[in-house]
Write a protein that holds these residues in place. Structure first.
Motif, mmCIF file in Angstrom:
data_model
loop_
_atom_site.group_PDB
_atom_site.id
_atom_site.type_symbol
_atom_site.label_atom_id
_atom_site.label_comp_id
_atom_site.label_asym_id
_atom_site.label_seq_id
_atom_site.Cartn_x
_atom_site.Cartn_y
_atom_site.Cartn_z
ATOM 1 N N VAL A 276 31.408 30.247 36.217
ATOM 2 C CA VAL A 276 31.512 29.655 34.880
ATOM 3 C C VAL A 276 31.618 28.141 34.979
ATOM 4 O O VAL A 276 30.999 27.394 34.199
ATOM 5 N N LEU A 277 32.393 27.665 35.950
ATOM 6 C CA LEU A 277 32.640 26.225 36.077
ATOM 7 C C LEU A 277 31.476 25.481 36.723
ATOM 8 O O LEU A 277 31.411 24.255 36.626
ATOM 9 N N ARG A 278 30.583 26.185 37.373
ATOM 10 C CA ARG A 278 29.530 25.536 38.162
ATOM 11 C C ARG A 278 28.570 24.738 37.272
ATOM 12 O O ARG A 278 27.800 25.295 36.504
ATOM 13 N N GLY A 279 28.635 23.420 37.385
ATOM 14 C CA GLY A 279 27.692 22.550 36.689
ATOM 15 C C GLY A 279 27.888 22.476 35.190
ATOM 16 O O GLY A 279 26.963 22.052 34.482
ATOM 17 N N ARG A 280 29.057 22.842 34.668
ATOM 18 C CA ARG A 280 29.280 22.829 33.226
ATOM 19 C C ARG A 280 30.527 22.033 32.890
ATOM 20 O O ARG A 280 31.483 21.987 33.672
ATOM 21 N N ALA A 281 30.520 21.437 31.710
ATOM 22 C CA ALA A 281 31.685 20.708 31.213
ATOM 23 C C ALA A 281 32.626 21.697 30.546
ATOM 24 O O ALA A 281 32.275 22.313 29.533
ATOM 25 N N VAL A 282 33.803 21.882 31.128
ATOM 26 C CA VAL A 282 34.774 22.872 30.634
ATOM 27 C C VAL A 282 36.017 22.129 30.161
ATOM 28 O O VAL A 282 36.579 21.296 30.889
ATOM 29 N N GLY A 283 36.462 22.458 28.935
ATOM 30 C CA GLY A 283 37.623 21.769 28.380
ATOM 31 C C GLY A 283 38.941 22.276 28.915
ATOM 32 O O GLY A 283 39.794 21.497 29.354
ATOM 33 N N ALA A 284 39.160 23.593 28.905
ATOM 34 C CA ALA A 284 40.437 24.156 29.355
ATOM 35 C C ALA A 284 40.238 25.634 29.666
ATOM 36 O O ALA A 284 39.251 26.251 29.264
ATOM 37 N N ILE A 285 41.217 26.167 30.395
ATOM 38 C CA ILE A 285 41.251 27.597 30.716
ATOM 39 C C ILE A 285 42.541 28.157 30.149
ATOM 40 O O ILE A 285 43.635 27.669 30.458
ATOM 41 N N GLN A 286 42.420 29.196 29.320
ATOM 42 C CA GLN A 286 43.593 29.821 28.703
ATOM 43 C C GLN A 286 43.804 31.189 29.336
ATOM 44 O O GLN A 286 42.858 31.961 29.503
ATOM 45 N N THR A 287 45.047 31.492 29.672
ATOM 46 C CA THR A 287 45.368 32.740 30.357
ATOM 47 C C THR A 287 46.504 33.456 29.653
ATOM 48 O O THR A 287 47.197 32.889 28.801
ATOM 49 N N THR A 288 46.708 34.702 30.063
ATOM 50 C CA THR A 288 47.850 35.462 29.589
ATOM 51 C C THR A 288 49.121 34.977 30.278
ATOM 52 O O THR A 288 49.067 34.242 31.277
ATOM 53 N N GLY A 289 50.251 35.425 29.766
ATOM 54 C CA GLY A 289 51.509 34.954 30.328
ATOM 55 C C GLY A 289 51.953 35.692 31.569
ATOM 56 O O GLY A 289 52.707 35.147 32.386
ATOM 57 N N LEU A 290 51.520 36.929 31.760
ATOM 58 C CA LEU A 290 51.954 37.723 32.905
ATOM 59 C C LEU A 290 51.141 37.343 34.134
ATOM 60 O O LEU A 290 49.929 37.549 34.177
ATOM 61 N N GLN A 291 51.784 36.793 35.146
ATOM 62 C CA GLN A 291 51.109 36.323 36.349
ATOM 63 C C GLN A 291 50.953 37.453 37.370
ATOM 64 O O GLN A 291 51.422 37.369 38.510
ATOM 65 N N GLU A 292 50.288 38.513 36.964
ATOM 66 C CA GLU A 292 50.061 39.667 37.819
ATOM 67 C C GLU A 292 48.593 40.075 37.767
ATOM 68 O O GLU A 292 47.998 40.080 36.681
ATOM 69 N N PRO A 293 48.017 40.412 38.891
ATOM 70 C CA PRO A 293 48.540 40.323 40.259
ATOM 71 C C PRO A 293 48.705 38.855 40.683
ATOM 72 O O PRO A 293 47.868 38.021 40.315
ATOM 73 N N PRO A 294 49.734 38.564 41.455
ATOM 74 C CA PRO A 294 50.028 37.154 41.772
ATOM 75 C C PRO A 294 48.926 36.462 42.564
ATOM 76 O O PRO A 294 48.691 35.267 42.371
ATOM 77 N N GLU A 295 48.242 37.205 43.453
ATOM 78 C CA GLU A 295 47.202 36.544 44.247
ATOM 79 C C GLU A 295 46.013 36.133 43.384
ATOM 80 O O GLU A 295 45.390 35.092 43.626
ATOM 81 N N GLN A 296 45.704 36.929 42.332
ATOM 82 C CA GLN A 296 44.605 36.546 41.456
ATOM 83 C C GLN A 296 45.016 35.417 40.517
ATOM 84 O O GLN A 296 44.199 34.538 40.195
ATOM 85 N N ALA A 297 46.260 35.411 40.086
ATOM 86 C CA ALA A 297 46.747 34.299 39.283
ATOM 87 C C ALA A 297 46.700 33.006 40.091
ATOM 88 O O ALA A 297 46.314 31.942 39.575
ATOM 89 N N ALA A 298 47.071 33.095 41.372
ATOM 90 C CA ALA A 298 46.994 31.916 42.237
ATOM 91 C C ALA A 298 45.548 31.465 42.432
ATOM 92 O O ALA A 298 45.257 30.259 42.477
ATOM 93 N N PHE A 299 44.626 32.420 42.523
ATOM 94 C CA PHE A 299 43.209 32.077 42.658
ATOM 95 C C PHE A 299 42.728 31.291 41.438
ATOM 96 O O PHE A 299 42.004 30.285 41.574
#
Length: 875
Positions: free
Chosen positions: A685-708
């Motif tokens: 999604v980010l490749r070669g595009r102007a992106v304003g922000a990324i919005q996520t849910t509040g639950l940081q699970e699974p933690p490794e994917q949230a870290a990614f």
């Protein structure tokens, strides 16, 4: 094989066809290409490949049958030849007193008999070579299956062993399995030297005694954890003590007897250091990495790969770009590297035997034998430092045979040298006969020695400049013979491979020479090595730019039927094109039309794509991308602008979808939750595009994917924000409200706090023209009921994105409340979860919805409202 190696081979073949003026025997034109060694080489290769997959008794039977048949044919050929010569001498004596016309009448009969004898002898020799290849492969296969390790692998036993490392560690790419991502593993080839202890996991009993000495090849799979750097620094010939669980190899006929999943989470337990040769090679490779530390990211990653095949720093997106443009041979140390080094030593191959040869050898006053000895030492050092990969071994064998010819003063032909190299390498290592890398290397080299010179002459005859004709013919020949094999592996054809190889070719030689110079001086003069690496970074960055630009074109890759049937289809089409090319070349308008069609296929302008496929419709408001088993959606927010909801599991798939939709600006990316099938495609999604922000849910699970997600956003310098229930946003003609997750008292908050699916960001959207949508993420029935109870999710909508890929777990009350006219399901073809559920599809249709799904309809675009509402798929 790169274009530079191609040019060297083409020039060498052309020089041999013309003869060399400086030959001691005088200049003379060579005869037809010597193909006598080709059938024996193919026989050895095919027999070894087949024998590796057969039981031992069958291999023995095949070898004996071929040997007996070969001996019979050779005896028959010898007898026929002897009788023909005897009859010829008798006819000569008898004809002494006859007229010349009568004497000459008997000669064709004798010549025909001798010709038949030679053919029979050749067939016998081919069968004998096949028997040899099968026997050697059978013995190697039996050696792999010998000892207790294969049996323990079938029992999935736990084992304590001492092993000897036989390769550099290599890192796997994380793969998405359902809603989670498998961790990146280190893969290390090794040889078990001693089985210290083993236990059958299923039966809980001892399966082997301590101290059993063996020599069995295995593949180590290491998680490594915090000690990854120490595992990655292991050198071949290092001895380790390990424990882990064995399993059988994935395919029969592999070099491996087992796969050993290592239990050790800490640092490797080294019981024996590497040899001094491997330590020296490791220090040289480490010196090159250190010399590149301060370079641009692409140059830092690519220069060690280009010079010595060290791809440990190459990021996945750059590797994907090289695959899409068929430039991966530059990362696997193709024979071009060795060709460049030998070119510096002896000059062009066509002049290697002449007294006027060029290169460093005559400048240093080296004799032909001295040149051969130094070249041989250089070749062996090259194999040790760059590791014995299939293309390296092929290039080294051909180079050593050529150097042997130089040292003995005998003329050599490159086709027999290639055939001899195949025979020697397959007999030494029969598993090369099943290596796609070895097959591609040999095919490319053969094409460069046979097709490329002829195509180059044809282009010159049509007034194409000489050097351009050489490189164009070489790139086209290599691509023509290698593309069918690539189709077997990847089910796609690169439409930009030839131009990208041509553009990259001019930078390969300077980058390689400067890289090897930096490698050589790094141990003694690190600053000088750093300077050389900095100079080399410019051509390396050019190569990276070519790869990224070529891969970024919409039609860089074309899907093609996979397997050997697809390869045969592509090969047949290639042959037809080659046969028709001379006729088409005489019709400029046909060539111009074909070139225009190819350009349009690569650029794929959106208006033309819409005309040809009808997708996407020009007034689309919502699109559900086909990303396999995952979710990725786009809301139209203006010209070239879209709000992206989820990114799917594959960066390439979502990137391709956004290109088709002509989306270049993204004010917001909404990631409904952190499961891998919704977030792993974020780099695309980010490749070669102007992106304003990324919005996520509040639950940081699974933690490794949230870290990614956090790492990916930080690398792209895109801020992340958290979705809050009740918030309202707008982008162009589209506005939406966040309905969920709602952290309140009772079950709703508890469910959202514990379960990633039930914490999915849920949106109610009003798009252009009044189109209404409900995007549920992966909400499960408990959260769906809470959403309905809050009344925010109630009320009819035009479009429902069905939760959780259409699984059977849906709340019937919510489905009846929203009464969608269109129900869209994102799921992968032949997924192992049974998505979508027949019960869910039936319930949606019973509620009056038209159901579309990406596994059968492809990407889906929604347009219009009211009576004009329609969904357009591209199946």
């Amino acid at each position: 094989m790169s274009g530079h190696e191609a040019r060297l081979a083409t020039r060498g073949a052309g020089a041999e066809d013309r003869g060399t003026a400086g030959d001691e025997a005088g200049s003379r034109r060579e005869g037809p290409t010597d193909l006598r060694l080709v059938p024996p080489a193919l026989a050895v290769w095919a027999a070894a490949a087949v024998a590796l997959g057969l039981p031992g008794r069958w291999v023995f039977a095949v070898a004996v049958a071929c040997s007996v048949a070969a001996l019979v044919l050779l005896v028959v050929a010898a007898r026929t030849s002897r009788e023909a010569r005897t009859a010829g001498r008798a006819r000569g004596v008898a004809a002494a007193g006859r007229t010349p016309s009568v004497a000459a009448a008997g000669r064709p009969q004798g010549a025909a008999a001798l010709g038949r004898a030679r053919i029979v002898a050749a067939v016998g020799a081919v069968l004998l070579c096949a028997a040899t290849g099968a026997a050697v492969a059978g013995l190697h296969g039996a050696d792999v299956r010998r000892g207790p390790v294969p049996g323990l692998a079938r029992e999935y036993a736990r084992i304590d062993v001492d092993v000897r490392v036989t390769s550099d560690p290599r890192t796997t790419r994380p793969a998405v399995r359902g809603n989670h991502s498998t961790p990146a593993l280190l893969l290390i080839d090794a040889e078990v030297r001693e089985v210290r202890n083993a236990m059958d996991v299923r039966e809980g009993r001892m399966a082997g005694g301590p101290g059993t000495r063996v020599r069995t090849p295995v593949l180590l799979m290491v998680t490594a954890g915090d000690h990854r750097a120490e595992w990655q620094s292991l050198l071949p010939s290092t001895r380790l003590r390990l424990s882990g669980r064995l399993s059988p190899p994935a395919h029969e006929g592999e070099r491996l007897a087992a796969v050993l999943r290592v239990d050790d989470k800490g640092a490797p337990r080294i019981i024996g250091p590497p040899t001094w040769i491997q330590r020296t090679a490791g220090e040289l490779r480490a010196g090159l990495r250190e010399a590149t530390d301060g370079l641009h990211a692409d140059a830092r990653a690519l220069l060690p790969g280009l010079v010595v095949g060290d791809t440990s720093r190459v990021p996945s997106d750059l590797h994907d770009a090289f695959k899409a443009t068929d430039l991966t041979h530059l990362l696997s140390v193709s024979g071009a590297n060795l060709s460049i080094l030998l070119f510096l030593l002896v000059g062009p191959p066509g002049a290697a035997l002449s007294a006027e040869r060029r290169g460093l050898a005559p400048l240093l006053g080296l004799s032909l034998r001295g040149t051969a000895l130094i070249g041989g030492a250089l070749t062996l050092a090259f194999v040790v430092v760059c590791r014995p990969d299939p293309s390296v071994l092929r290039a080294a064998a051909c180079g050593l045979i050529t150097l042997l010819a130089i040292g003995t003063g005998r003329r050599r032909s490159l086709i027999p040298a290639l055939a001899a190299a195949v025979v020697l390498l397959v007999l030494h290592d029969p598993w090369l006969s099943r290596s796609y890398g070895f097959l591609l290397s040999v095919l490319a080299t053969g094409a460069l020695l046979t097709l490329a010179p002829r195509w180059s002459l044809a282009l010159r005859a049509r007034r194409v400049p000489g050097r351009l004709a050489e490189v164009l013919a070489a790139a086209a020949a290599a691509q023509a013979v290698c593309a069918p094999v690539v189709v077997v592996l990847a089910s796609r054809v690169s439409l930009v491979a030839v131009p990208c190889n041509l553009l990259a070719e001019f930078a390969v030689a300077p980058a390689t020479v400067l890289g090897f110079a930096a490698l050589a001086v790094a141990p003694v003069a690190p600053p000088v090595a750093g300077l050389l690496a900095w100079i080399a970074s410019w051509p390396v960055r050019w190569i990276a730019t070519v790869a990224r630009t070529g891969a970024g074109l919409p039609g860089a890759e074309a899907q093609w039927p996979g397997g050997w049937s697809g390869a045969a289809l592509l090969a047949g089409l290639t042959v037809v094109v080659v046969l028709l090319a001379p006729r088409l070349a005489r019709r400029p308008w046909v060539c111009a039309a074909a070139g225009l069609l190819l350009v349009l296929a690569v650029l794929r302008p959106v208006p033309l794509t819409r005309v040809m496929t009808g997708w996407p419709p020009p007034d689309w408001a919502f699109a559900l991308c086909d990303v396999g088993q995952g979710d990725a959606m786009v809301l139209a927010a203006g010209e070239g602008t879209g709000v992206v909801v989820d990114a799917g599991p594959d960066p390439r798939a979502v990137d391709r979808c956004l290109r088709d939709l002509a989306v270049t600006r993204i004010p917001l990316v909404v990631l409904t939750h952190f499961h891998a099938d919704h977030v792993r495609g974020l780099p695309g999604v980010l490749r070669g595009r102007a992106v304003g922000a990324i919005q996520t849910t509040g639950l940081q699970e699974p933690p490794e994917q949230a870290a990614f997600v956090r790492r990916t956003a930080a690398a792209a310098r895109v801020p992340t924000v958290r979705a809050v229930a009740g918030e309202h946003r707008r982008a162009g003609p589209v506005d939406w409200r966040v309905l969920w997750p709602r952290h309140g008292p009772g079950g709703a908050g508890a469910a959202a706090a514990r379960e990633p699916n039930d914490s999915s960001v849920t949106l109610r959207v009003r798009a252009a023209g009044g189109l209404t949508l409900l995007l549920l993420g992966d909400l499960e029935p408990p959260a769906q009921r809470e959403l309905l109870r809050g009344r925010e999710g109630a009320g009819p909508v035009d479009v429902l994105k069905v939760a959780h890929h259409g699984s059977a777990f849906q709340d019937a009350g919510l489905l009846h409340s929203v009464r969608p006219r269109l129900a869209l399901i994102s799921c992968g073809a032949d997924n192992p979860y049974g998505h979508p559920s027949a019960r869910t599809v039936g319930a949606l249709r019973a509620a009056g919805a038209r159901v579309l799904r990406t596994d059968t309809d492809g990407p889906i675009a929604v347009t219009g409202t009211g009576k004009e509402l329609r969904a357009v798929g591209r199946s």
